[in-house]
Design a protein around this motif. Sequence first.
Motif, PDB file in Angstrom:
ATOM      1  N   GLY A 166       0.793  -1.236   0.000  1.00  0.00           N
ATOM      2  CA  GLY A 166       0.000   0.000   0.000  1.00  0.00           C
ATOM      3  C   GLY A 166       0.819   1.276   0.000  1.00  0.00           C
ATOM      4  O   GLY A 166       0.300   2.367   0.246  1.00  0.00           O
ATOM      5  N   GLN A 167       2.126   1.157  -0.315  1.00  0.00           N
ATOM      6  CA  GLN A 167       3.018   2.311  -0.213  1.00  0.00           C
ATOM      7  C   GLN A 167       2.647   3.439  -1.170  1.00  0.00           C
ATOM      8  O   GLN A 167       2.612   4.614  -0.779  1.00  0.00           O
ATOM      9  N   ASN A 168       2.341   3.116  -2.427  1.00  0.00           N
ATOM     10  CA  ASN A 168       2.087   4.158  -3.423  1.00  0.00           C
ATOM     11  C   ASN A 168       0.847   4.980  -3.102  1.00  0.00           C
ATOM     12  O   ASN A 168       0.874   6.207  -3.140  1.00  0.00           O
ATOM     13  N   VAL A 169      -0.229   4.304  -2.753  1.00  0.00           N
ATOM     14  CA  VAL A 169      -1.462   5.031  -2.439  1.00  0.00           C
ATOM     15  C   VAL A 169      -1.310   5.776  -1.110  1.00  0.00           C
ATOM     16  O   VAL A 169      -1.854   6.871  -0.924  1.00  0.00           O
ATOM     17  N   ARG A 170      -0.542   5.220  -0.196  1.00  0.00           N
ATOM     18  CA  ARG A 170      -0.318   5.874   1.095  1.00  0.00           C
ATOM     19  C   ARG A 170       0.447   7.194   0.911  1.00  0.00           C
ATOM     20  O   ARG A 170       0.075   8.223   1.480  1.00  0.00           O
ATOM     21  N   LEU A 171       1.477   7.166   0.095  1.00  0.00           N
ATOM     22  CA  LEU A 171       2.248   8.383  -0.170  1.00  0.00           C
ATOM     23  C   LEU A 171       1.422   9.407  -0.949  1.00  0.00           C
ATOM     24  O   LEU A 171       1.508  10.613  -0.686  1.00  0.00           O
ATOM     25  N   ALA A 172       0.623   8.931  -1.908  1.00  0.00           N
ATOM     26  CA  ALA A 172      -0.241   9.833  -2.688  1.00  0.00           C
ATOM     27  C   ALA A 172      -1.238  10.539  -1.782  1.00  0.00           C
ATOM     28  O   ALA A 172      -1.509  11.737  -1.945  1.00  0.00           O
ATOM     29  N   ALA A 173      -1.780   9.807  -0.816  1.00  0.00           N
ATOM     30  CA  ALA A 173      -2.744  10.397   0.125  1.00  0.00           C
ATOM     31  C   ALA A 173      -2.064  11.466   0.988  1.00  0.00           C
ATOM     32  O   ALA A 173      -2.622  12.538   1.243  1.00  0.00           O
ATOM     33  N   LYS A 174      -0.838  11.200   1.436  1.00  0.00           N
ATOM     34  CA  LYS A 174      -0.104  12.174   2.247  1.00  0.00           C
ATOM     35  C   LYS A 174       0.220  13.427   1.448  1.00  0.00           C
ATOM     36  O   LYS A 174       0.125  14.544   1.954  1.00  0.00           O
ATOM     37  N   LEU A 175       0.621  13.247   0.198  1.00  0.00           N
ATOM     38  CA  LEU A 175       1.005  14.386  -0.635  1.00  0.00           C
ATOM     39  C   LEU A 175      -0.185  15.285  -0.943  1.00  0.00           C
ATOM     40  O   LEU A 175      -0.087  16.513  -0.885  1.00  0.00           O
ATOM     41  N   THR A 176      -1.325  14.675  -1.302  1.00  0.00           N
ATOM     42  CA  THR A 176      -2.504  15.454  -1.713  1.00  0.00           C
ATOM     43  C   THR A 176      -3.364  15.908  -0.540  1.00  0.00           C
ATOM     44  O   THR A 176      -4.091  16.892  -0.647  1.00  0.00           O
ATOM     45  N   GLY A 177      -3.287  15.179   0.580  1.00  0.00           N
ATOM     46  CA  GLY A 177      -4.144  15.495   1.723  1.00  0.00           C
ATOM     47  C   GLY A 177      -5.548  14.914   1.606  1.00  0.00           C
ATOM     48  O   GLY A 177      -6.434  15.270   2.378  1.00  0.00           O
ATOM     49  N   TRP A 178      -5.750  13.996   0.653  1.00  0.00           N
ATOM     50  CA  TRP A 178      -7.053  13.363   0.448  1.00  0.00           C
ATOM     51  C   TRP A 178      -6.979  11.877   0.826  1.00  0.00           C
ATOM     52  O   TRP A 178      -5.956  11.232   0.586  1.00  0.00           O
ATOM     53  N   ASP A 179      -8.077  11.367   1.410  1.00  0.00           N
ATOM     54  CA  ASP A 179      -8.197   9.921   1.617  1.00  0.00           C
ATOM     55  C   ASP A 179      -8.522   9.282   0.278  1.00  0.00           C
ATOM     56  O   ASP A 179      -9.476   9.694  -0.392  1.00  0.00           O
ATOM     57  N   ILE A 180      -7.748   8.267  -0.091  1.00  0.00           N
ATOM     58  CA  ILE A 180      -7.892   7.684  -1.426  1.00  0.00           C
ATOM     59  C   ILE A 180      -8.210   6.196  -1.333  1.00  0.00           C
ATOM     60  O   ILE A 180      -7.486   5.444  -0.663  1.00  0.00           O
ATOM     61  N   ASP A 181      -9.302   5.800  -1.975  1.00  0.00           N
ATOM     62  CA  ASP A 181      -9.643   4.385  -2.139  1.00  0.00           C
ATOM     63  C   ASP A 181      -9.497   4.043  -3.617  1.00  0.00           C
ATOM     64  O   ASP A 181      -9.924   4.812  -4.484  1.00  0.00           O
ATOM     65  N   ILE A 182      -8.935   2.862  -3.894  1.00  0.00           N
ATOM     66  CA  ILE A 182      -8.722   2.450  -5.280  1.00  0.00           C
ATOM     67  C   ILE A 182      -9.462   1.151  -5.564  1.00  0.00           C
ATOM     68  O   ILE A 182      -9.395   0.209  -4.769  1.00  0.00           O
ATOM     69  N   ILE A 183     -10.170   1.127  -6.687  1.00  0.00           N
ATOM     70  CA  ILE A 183     -10.836  -0.109  -7.125  1.00  0.00           C
ATOM     71  C   ILE A 183     -10.519  -0.347  -8.600  1.00  0.00           C
ATOM     72  O   ILE A 183     -10.186   0.583  -9.334  1.00  0.00           O
ATOM     73  N   SER A 184     -10.636  -1.588  -8.994  1.00  0.00           N
ATOM     74  CA  SER A 184     -10.376  -1.927 -10.404  1.00  0.00           C
ATOM     75  C   SER A 184     -11.591  -1.563 -11.254  1.00  0.00           C
ATOM     76  O   SER A 184     -12.706  -1.416 -10.746  1.00  0.00           O
ATOM     77  N   ALA A 185     -11.383  -1.459 -12.553  1.00  0.00           N
ATOM     78  CA  ALA A 185     -12.467  -1.128 -13.484  1.00  0.00           C
ATOM     79  C   ALA A 185     -13.544  -2.202 -13.452  1.00  0.00           C
ATOM     80  O   ALA A 185     -14.748  -1.907 -13.523  1.00  0.00           O
ATOM     81  N   GLU A 186     -13.120  -3.460 -13.335  1.00  0.00           N
ATOM     82  CA  GLU A 186     -14.081  -4.576 -13.290  1.00  0.00           C
ATOM     83  C   GLU A 186     -14.964  -4.460 -12.058  1.00  0.00           C
ATOM     84  O   GLU A 186     -16.195  -4.616 -12.133  1.00  0.00           O
ATOM     85  N   GLN A 187     -14.336  -4.179 -10.901  1.00  0.00           N
ATOM     86  CA  GLN A 187     -15.102  -4.022  -9.670  1.00  0.00           C
ATOM     87  C   GLN A 187     -16.043  -2.831  -9.764  1.00  0.00           C
ATOM     88  O   GLN A 187     -17.186  -2.886  -9.299  1.00  0.00           O
ATOM     89  N   TYR A 188     -15.561  -1.754 -10.379  1.00  0.00           N
ATOM     90  CA  TYR A 188     -16.372  -0.545 -10.534  1.00  0.00           C
ATOM     91  C   TYR A 188     -17.617  -0.841 -11.368  1.00  0.00           C
ATOM     92  O   TYR A 188     -18.727  -0.410 -11.028  1.00  0.00           O
ATOM     93  N   GLU A 189     -17.453  -1.585 -12.470  1.00  0.00           N
ATOM     94  CA  GLU A 189     -18.589  -1.918 -13.333  1.00  0.00           C
ATOM     95  C   GLU A 189     -19.594  -2.791 -12.601  1.00  0.00           C
ATOM     96  O   GLU A 189     -20.806  -2.621 -12.755  1.00  0.00           O
ATOM     97  N   LYS A 190     -19.081  -3.736 -11.799  1.00  0.00           N
ATOM     98  CA  LYS A 190     -19.977  -4.599 -11.028  1.00  0.00           C
ATOM     99  C   LYS A 190     -20.788  -3.784 -10.031  1.00  0.00           C
ATOM    100  O   LYS A 190     -21.998  -3.964  -9.898  1.00  0.00           O
ATOM    101  N   GLU A 191     -20.102  -2.890  -9.321  1.00  0.00           N
ATOM    102  CA  GLU A 191     -20.801  -2.067  -8.325  1.00  0.00           C
ATOM    103  C   GLU A 191     -21.783  -1.117  -8.998  1.00  0.00           C
ATOM    104  O   GLU A 191     -22.870  -0.857  -8.476  1.00  0.00           O
ATOM    105  N   LYS A 192     -21.357  -0.610 -10.167  1.00  0.00           N
ATOM    106  CA  LYS A 192     -22.234   0.290 -10.909  1.00  0.00           C
ATOM    107  C   LYS A 192     -23.492  -0.442 -11.359  1.00  0.00           C
ATOM    108  O   LYS A 192     -24.609   0.082 -11.259  1.00  0.00           O
ATOM    109  N   SER A 193     -23.321  -1.687 -11.838  1.00  0.00           N
ATOM    110  CA  SER A 193     -24.463  -2.498 -12.278  1.00  0.00           C
ATOM    111  C   SER A 193     -25.370  -2.822 -11.105  1.00  0.00           C
ATOM    112  O   SER A 193     -26.600  -2.764 -11.210  1.00  0.00           O
TER     113      SER A 193
END
Length: 430
Positions: free
Chosen positions: A320-347
């Motif tokens: 989780g290092q990359n997303v953790r550093l990105a969150a610290k740099l931007t100051g935003w809480d970041i959740d990441i999902i795959s496109a496949e998961q996104y389509e399933k949740e969207k459906s």
Amino acid sequence: MNHELILLLEQISKERGISKEVLIETVESALLSAARKKYGPLNMRIHIDPKTGKTDVVAIKKLVEAVTNRYDEISLEEAKLIDPDKGIGDEIEINLNFKELGRIAAQTAKQVILQKVKEAEREIIYNEFKKKEGQMVHGVIIRQERGIYIVDLGKTEGIIPQKEQVPKEGFRRGDRVRAYILEVKNSSKGPQIILSRTHPSFVERLFEMEVPEIYEGIISIKGVVREAGDRAKIGVFSKDSEVDPVGACVGLKGSRVQAVVRELKGEKIDIIPWTDDPRILIAKALSPATVEKVGINKEAKSALVVVSDQQLSLAIGKKGQNVRLAAKLTGWDIDIISAEQYEKEKSAETEREIEAAISTEQAKKMPLTELPGVGSKIAGILEDAGYKTIEDVASLNIEAITAIQGIGEKTAQKILKGAREKLGLKDGEA
């Protein structure tokens, strides 16, 4: 004391950066201490002429009729021999023979001067390095004690504690090293200069040194986050639209960023172009991954990021290092999902919305007897009043229902609540 003393003090003043006046005051204080050892606890004053070195030692006593304290008092008879104009209650100055102090005075003066010089040097070093807190410094490794590196900084020594050392990074005696001045403290042994090679600002100082545009203020560093030894992210912004901040930091064929990477012993560095648009910033901050979509919640300052299935592990990073550093740099809480998961949740969400809509439409057409507590009698009263469906009833208010003959307030409240629940309406919605 003579002119030779003044020449010596002037030499010390030039070599050690201590004012001549301070040194003279120090010698006067030392001689005063020696004089009291010789003559006792007299009220004395010592003065050294800063030009000639001539030294006057004077005891100050008060004229009294009967002497009770020989150190502070003098009889009128004795005082008249020194100054006939003095009277009872006056103070008189008595010159003492400075030569009688002899070797003891000279030795005491020497010791005090050496101590004062040492203290002054410590103070000068402390003030000099205190001003440099937050800057980078060069030094040479002298030794290692209990895991702490001792660094020769020229005028003094600094230390790199274990927690400020990059994991797996080692140095040998004689190695030249750069470090960030984290803190300067005064201690009984002199100034203590704490250095760091793990602090995020160390990366910032390195880029300032390698990138002239940063030093000149054309490019500003908006933020640096780092997990020392593995990866760092630096956000950069150009005040000149014609200057590419990322390109300037990377340098020709990567020369500038590679110089920083070499100093950090191979630590990966992501250079992020800074922007006020949080969606773009978050997407760039997740470099080296490619982002497909970014959704944000401004109130919660959280973001949902969609990446392709192939980019998911890269976006998250090792442990989780990359997303953790990105969150610290931007100051935003970041959740990441795959496109496949996104389509399933969207459906799934679409299906839920459809089901809810169908359920609402069906509820609108349901007979009134489907409402809790509404039997055929109450249903008949409502129908006679012109309200034949649940949708009709849900559009009313309490006053309208109680106005119907045969329905009380409690029953009206129960009917209205039931109708709104069936249609999935909240209070106040029509």
